[in-house]
Design an enzyme around this catalytic site. Structure first.
Site, PDB file in Angstrom:
ATOM      1  N   ALA A  13       1.030  -1.041  -0.250  1.00  0.00           N
ATOM      2  CA  ALA A  13      -0.495   0.167   0.007  1.00  0.00           C
ATOM      3  C   ALA A  13       1.019   0.915   0.080  1.00  0.00           C
ATOM      4  O   ALA A  13       2.000   1.146   1.373  1.00  0.00           O
ATOM      5  CB  ALA A  13      -0.806   0.259   1.174  1.00  0.00           C
ATOM      6  N   ASN A 184      19.549   0.409 -11.923  1.00  0.00           N
ATOM      7  CA  ASN A 184      19.687   2.451 -12.403  1.00  0.00           C
ATOM      8  C   ASN A 184      21.097   2.105 -11.946  1.00  0.00           C
ATOM      9  O   ASN A 184      22.167   1.747 -11.304  1.00  0.00           O
ATOM     10  CB  ASN A 184      18.423   2.442 -11.591  1.00  0.00           C
ATOM     11  CG  ASN A 184      18.580   3.120 -10.324  1.00  0.00           C
ATOM     12  OD1 ASN A 184      19.874   2.534  -9.806  1.00  0.00           O
ATOM     13  ND2 ASN A 184      17.346   3.634  -9.767  1.00  0.00           N
ATOM     14  N   ASP A 253      10.024   0.170 -11.985  1.00  0.00           N
ATOM     15  CA  ASP A 253       9.119  -0.923 -12.447  1.00  0.00           C
ATOM     16  C   ASP A 253       8.773  -1.341 -14.107  1.00  0.00           C
ATOM     17  O   ASP A 253       8.901  -2.585 -14.738  1.00  0.00           O
ATOM     18  CB  ASP A 253       7.899  -0.848 -11.182  1.00  0.00           C
ATOM     19  CG  ASP A 253       8.562  -0.940  -9.830  1.00  0.00           C
ATOM     20  OD1 ASP A 253       9.577  -0.951  -9.898  1.00  0.00           O
ATOM     21  OD2 ASP A 253       8.159  -0.099  -9.793  1.00  0.00           O
TER      22      ASP A 253
END
Ligand code: RIB
Length: 316
Positions: A13, A184, A253
């Protein structure tokens, strides 16, 4: 060609607070807005892959709190197969996201149920045998990624590992088991203790990881785009599309998931990078991780509007 994907990973969440700037120690500032949105690196990738047009299974852990049902619904609403999600007692994973104007974010993750993996369920092993590739990230225990990568490799199923969530501390034992490792530029720099500011430095760092057993490197370079560094042959680079950035949460993502979709779809390296750069560009134009994942039509339209009509056959 098997165009399906299994994503094994986290689901959170995302507790968003929009702020004009980050508060200093001991300081209280007024926020602009607050919202709870679905996220977690694994769930973000599963939703992106499904919306981008491949059959996608997600294996993850939800807690027993009020966050769990809407998170499951968010995946189902995007067409993700959720049979492999398990519910455990305790809190669902949460991420506190401080979103600043301009799209930059600071994220604090509390793993909750995502840390409750002990081993991979037999049903996950069975699904591994049926998919075109498996997608992993670093927000669940390393031992689970190791088990999944070992099993996939033994089956000849390609493994894509996103270094997101690792802070640059990817388990070296994973390097040889992973077909595509996607950090990254910051994670690549931490992983190698080398600078990654220029493209030449990125290539040198990627080669250093390959010397330690890694195979293909897929490096996300943020506003600079992305670079694919195969073990043999020349790196392939794609610059980022210029868009109005609202929220970068989940953009990496989205990129890795889109690259996986393009890979199981049989696209060539340059087309894969372009597809993934286009998908992640679209994702930063909306707030939220899961809510911002684009569908395949949107990516095709975006590419057409950016004068890549000639490529479109690759994206059918
Ligand atoms: O990569 C973005 C994700 O990181 C967010 O959705 C948040 O849940 C954290 O896991």
């Amino acid at each position: 060609m098997n165009r399906s994907l299994l994503v094994i990973g986290s689901i959170n969440a995302d507790l968003y607070v929009e702020v004009p700037r980050l508060p200093g120690p001991g300081e209280t500032i007024a926020g602009i807005d607050a919202a709870v949105r679905p996220g977690g690196k694994g769930a973000n990738q599963a939703v992106a892959a499904s919306r981008l047009g491949v059959e996608t299974w997600f294996a993850g852990k939800l807690g027993s709190d009020a966050y769990a049902p809407p998170l499951r619904l968010a995946l189902e609403g995007a067409g993700v197969e959720t049979d492999l999600i398990e519910q455990v007692d305790g809190p669902t994973g949460q991420a506190v996201i401080l979103l600043q104007s301009g799209g930059d974010n600071s994220i604090i993750v509390v793993g909750g149920a995502n840390r409750e993996w002990v081993e991979l369920d037999e049903r996950v092993h069975a699904r591994l045998r049926e998919v075109g590739a498996v997608l992993l990230q670093c927000e669940i225990p390393d031992a689970i990624n190791l088990e999944a990568a070992h099993a996939a490799r033994a089956l000849g199923v390609p493994v894509i590992l996103d270094a997101g969530g690792s802070g640059g501390a990817v388990l070296p034992a994973l390097f040889p088991l992973v077909d595509i490792l996607s950090p990254n530029e910051h994670e690549l720099s931490v992983l190698t203790s080398l600078p990654t500011t220029t493209n030449e430095e990125v290539v040198a760092a990627a080669r250093a990881l390959q010397a330690r057993g890694a195979h293909t490197l897929l490096v996300k370079l943020g506003a600079r785009g992305a670079m694919l560094v195969p073990e043999q042959g020349k790196p392939v680079i794609h610059s980022a599309f210029q868009v109005n950035v609202v929220d970068t949460t989940g953009a990496g993502d989205c990129f890795t998931a889109a690259y996986a979709v393009a890979t199981v779809g049989g696209m060539q390296p340059q087309a894969r990078l372009r597809f993934a750069c286009a998908a992640s560009a679209l994702s930063v134009m909306r707030k939220g991780a899961i809510p911002s994942m684009p569908n395949r039509e949107a990516v095709k339209r975006f590419l057409m509007n950016n004068n890549h009509e000639t490529d479109l056959a690759a994206y059918e």
